[in-house]
Design an enzyme around this catalytic site. Structure first.
Site, PDB file in Angstrom:
ATOM      1  N   ASP A   1      44.443-109.528  23.826  1.00 21.89           N
ATOM      2  CA  ASP A   1      43.125-109.119  24.248  1.00 21.89           C
ATOM      3  C   ASP A   1      42.517-108.310  22.918  1.00 21.89           C
ATOM      4  OD1 ASP A   1      41.728-107.463  26.116  1.00 21.89           O
ATOM      5  OD2 ASP A   1      42.749-105.819  26.391  1.00 21.89           O
TER       6      ASP A   1
ATOM      7  N   GLY B   1      38.411 -97.687  29.418  1.00 22.94           N
ATOM      8  CA  GLY B   1      38.735 -95.872  29.495  1.00 22.94           C
ATOM      9  C   GLY B   1      38.331 -95.519  30.887  1.00 22.94           C
TER      10      GLY B   1
END
Ligand code: G3H
Ligand code: 13P
Ligand code: ZN
Length: 311
Positions: free
Chosen positions: A82, A181
């Protein structure tokens, strides 16, 4: 069953109008929670490792945990890097057995992003590994990627054909308003995604798999569990599940989820200690944390991604 690439998974997901869950892994309980859930609903999986996860847990430990999960579940699992930010990092993961890497050149100029992505694609394809790239920039903070709101930029649909043709990349992450987030929208702001950009990209890249990063829903149940047990995340807000369902029904074949796993794990551990302040055996609090992850992932697969029964 050995590790697989995402090629077949994306082909079927595109045709079937669903998406594959790409879940970030950092330790054994996270790997177990995700893969036990997928096993119960027979879903293909992408397990992804960030540079930070690799630093935290070590490449070999993560490889072996994922290999163990394949032995235990017999599911098709793709192991993906990632947000790889350099050729060297991608090369190290390819050489070390990953079946997919992301080269995130989104912070470079269009031309430099093409050059870097092409270099990774050439190395990866020669070794049977697939590559994801990114066009446009998501806001948010991760270990390796720190993009302010001001620097974030939606993907420009008129750039995607040239980018994909020149790089030979296998899938493309685009920026349509998601961010990394737990604080994806400002308090009071109505969550919105640019589905018009996704539709335009889909028109220009027929049958090409699109990736959605920053796709956690920031599940209120877990945020409350944190806030009710000494935490402080009152303004956390994520992507509504119906928007993810819509994206999955369009060209989005891979939906990235990390923050929801973190919230489930942390919420559960906070609750455990609030109720059992004198306990200190890690197995006692990691067991419910693993169960929380399992429940979360099962719900995502069945009610949001639609990948259940597709392994
Ligand atoms: O988008 C990236 C993931 O949330 C990984 O975050 O770099 O803190 O491991 P990390
Ligand atoms: P979230 O922070 O929304 O879970 O996004 C994760 C991600 O995009 C990993 O690459
Ligand atoms: Zn991401």
């Amino acid at each position: 069953m050995a590790l697989v690439t995402s090629t077949e998974m994306f082909k079927k997901a595109y045709e079937g109008g669903y998406a594959i869950g790409a879940f970030n892994v950092n330790n054994m309980e996270i790997v177990q929670g995700i893969t036990e859930a997928a096993k119960e609903v027979n879903a293909p999986l992408i397990l992804q490792v960030s540079a930070g996860a690799r630093k935290y847990a070590n490449h070999t430990y993560l490889m072996k945990l994922v290999e163990a999960a394949i032995i235990e579940t017999n599911l098709p699992i793709c192991l993906h890097l990632d947000h790889g930010d350099t050729f060297e990092l991608c090369k190290s993961c390819i050489d070390g057995g990953f079946t997919s890497v992301m080269i995130d050149g989104s912070h470079h100029s269009f031309e430099d992003n093409i050059a870097l992505t092409k270099q990774v694609v050439e190395y990866a394809h020669a070794r049977g590994v697939v590559v994801e790239a990114e066009l446009g920039r998501l806001a948010g903070i991760e270990d390796a990627v720190n993009v302010s709101d001001a620097d974030a930029a939606f993907t420009k649909p008129d750039e995607v054909e040239e980018f994909v043709t020149k790089t030979g990349v296998d899938s493309l992450a685009i920026a349509i308003g998601t961010s990394h987030g737990a604080y994806k929208f400002k308090p009071g702001q109505k969550p919105q995604l640019r589905f018009d950009i996704l539709a335009e990209v889909e028109k220009r890249l027929p049958k090409f798999p699109i990736v959605l990063h920053g796709a956690s829903s920031v599940i209120p149940e877990f945020v409350e569990m944190i806030n009710n047990n000494g935490g402080k995340m009152p303004d956390a807000i994520g992507i509504p599940e119906e928007m993810l369902r819509k994206a999955a029904s369009m060209a989005v074949c891979k939906i990235n989820i990390d923050s929801d796993l973190r919230l489930a794990m942390t919420g559960s551990i906070r609750k455990y200690f609030a109720e059992n302040p004198s306990h200190f055996d890690p197995r006692q609090y990691l067991k419910p944390a693993r169960e929380a992850i399992k429940g979360l992932v099962k719900n995502k697969i069945v009610n949001v991604l639609g990948s259940d029964g597709k392994a």
